[in-house]
Design a protein around this motif. Sequence first.
Motif, PDB file in Angstrom:
ATOM      1  N   ASP A   3      -4.627   5.722  23.234  1.00  0.00           N
ATOM      2  CA  ASP A   3      -4.757   4.615  24.329  1.00  0.00           C
ATOM      3  C   ASP A   3      -3.587   3.695  24.066  1.00  0.00           C
ATOM      4  OD1 ASP A   3      -6.364   5.920  25.839  1.00  0.00           O
ATOM      5  OD2 ASP A   3      -8.124   4.846  25.323  1.00  0.00           O
ATOM      6  N   ILE A   4      -3.112   2.948  25.123  1.00  0.00           N
ATOM      7  CA  ILE A   4      -2.273   1.744  24.714  1.00  0.00           C
ATOM      8  C   ILE A   4      -2.986   0.711  24.329  1.00  0.00           C
ATOM      9  CG2 ILE A   4      -0.557   0.334  25.907  1.00  0.00           C
ATOM     10  CD1 ILE A   4       0.535   3.101  25.493  1.00  0.00           C
ATOM     11  N   ASN A 299      -3.841   2.112  30.562  1.00  0.00           N
ATOM     12  CA  ASN A 299      -4.056   3.464  29.736  1.00  0.00           C
ATOM     13  C   ASN A 299      -3.969   4.528  30.605  1.00  0.00           C
ATOM     14  OD1 ASN A 299      -4.563   1.883  27.248  1.00  0.00           O
ATOM     15  ND2 ASN A 299      -6.485   2.026  27.536  1.00  0.00           N
ATOM     16  N   GLN A 300      -4.516   4.517  31.853  1.00  0.00           N
ATOM     17  CA  GLN A 300      -4.309   5.650  32.928  1.00  0.00           C
ATOM     18  C   GLN A 300      -3.030   6.141  33.048  1.00  0.00           C
ATOM     19  OE1 GLN A 300      -7.044   4.353  35.956  1.00  0.00           O
ATOM     20  NE2 GLN A 300      -8.886   4.592  34.784  1.00  0.00           N
ATOM     21  N   ARG A 301      -2.183   5.023  33.387  1.00  0.00           N
ATOM     22  CA  ARG A 301      -0.892   5.092  33.833  1.00  0.00           C
ATOM     23  C   ARG A 301       0.035   6.010  32.711  1.00  0.00           C
ATOM     24  NH1 ARG A 301       3.941   2.304  33.056  1.00  0.00           N
ATOM     25  NH2 ARG A 301       5.350   2.442  34.576  1.00  0.00           N
ATOM     26  N   ALA A 302      -0.398   5.417  31.248  1.00  0.00           N
ATOM     27  CA  ALA A 302       0.178   6.003  30.182  1.00  0.00           C
ATOM     28  C   ALA A 302      -0.056   7.796  30.249  1.00  0.00           C
ATOM     29  CB  ALA A 302      -0.210   5.405  28.840  1.00  0.00           C
ATOM     30  N   LEU A 303      -1.561   7.789  30.378  1.00  0.00           N
ATOM     31  CA  LEU A 303      -1.946   9.244  30.446  1.00  0.00           C
ATOM     32  C   LEU A 303      -0.967  10.122  31.415  1.00  0.00           C
ATOM     33  CD1 LEU A 303      -5.650   8.858  29.914  1.00  0.00           C
ATOM     34  CD2 LEU A 303      -3.989  10.141  28.327  1.00  0.00           C
ATOM     35  N   ALA A 304      -0.817   9.354  32.561  1.00  0.00           N
ATOM     36  CA  ALA A 304      -0.386  10.329  33.762  1.00  0.00           C
ATOM     37  C   ALA A 304       1.315  10.284  33.319  1.00  0.00           C
ATOM     38  CB  ALA A 304      -0.272   9.480  34.839  1.00  0.00           C
TER      39      ALA A 304
END
Length: 305
Positions: A3-4, A299-304
């Motif tokens: 996670d970021i 964190n969701q943006r990094a995963l995407a």
Amino acid sequence: MTDIITAIGFSTGVSGKGDLSRLDAALGKLNEIGADAAELSLYGEDLIAGGRLLPDRVHRLEQICRRHDLRYTVHGQIVSNFMDERHLDLQKAVVRSMLELCDQVGATVLVHHAGQAPMADQAGRDRLDDLERQALAELADTARGYGVRLAFENIFAMGDHEYRQTPAEVAETVRAVDHPNLCTLIDFSHAYIECTRRGLDWRSQIRSMASATGHLHVHDSFGRPYSMTKFYEPSEAVALGIGDLHLPLGWGDIPWEEIFAELRFQPGTTMILELNADRYEGELAESLARARRLAALCNQRALAA
């Protein structure tokens, strides 16, 4: 994928009386509301004298920190300043002691303020920048020995008489030093205030910092420079919306959701809510909940990606 943003917490504040029992109580309160982390405001706890640690008080600090299930970061001296040529050796000595304190309590980050000096011409500013970079490289090497990162924080100036780097220049300094134990720290409100003062696009300025950033200071404001400085009560500054107010999230006008949906920081970043925990005790839980939603956006943006 890591996670970021991996931890969210609060700064502890200081008693102003060198009384470590207040720190113990503050950490207990953070545990109770479910924070992951605490940023220890050790600049106000009388742990260093003349650049040297005071062993008995440091031992007491260690005992206090072990009692609480929190991750720790440390805020260095407010007056830390690697552009302070006259006191540079003393400045470095205190930072070394702060790094040793980090090691004693298991803190992974030491916050260090970007430098300040009387305004100079371009040649003078270049010399001050170089002085600061050399000191940062030296102390980042020391930090590596303790497994600590120096987090270099953007600050605002009080007027045109004072030299402070812009947020983008703070990031440029960190990238020029290019040390694994040095990162930038975005203080969003500081950036907002300084960019308003200088007529810069503050969103663009913090965007330029993001990829070098491994630590965050989050608190609300209206980005208004100190056009007046005398207030009889802190609430008067809040009412006018002037200055570095350290408000609960949502009390100012920073567009937090837009920012955290856009920016991507370094993996393992800690987010610290720099609020006055005594003054805003009733708002801590809601600010923490909102901070968790902001971290999820990032964190969701990094995963995407």
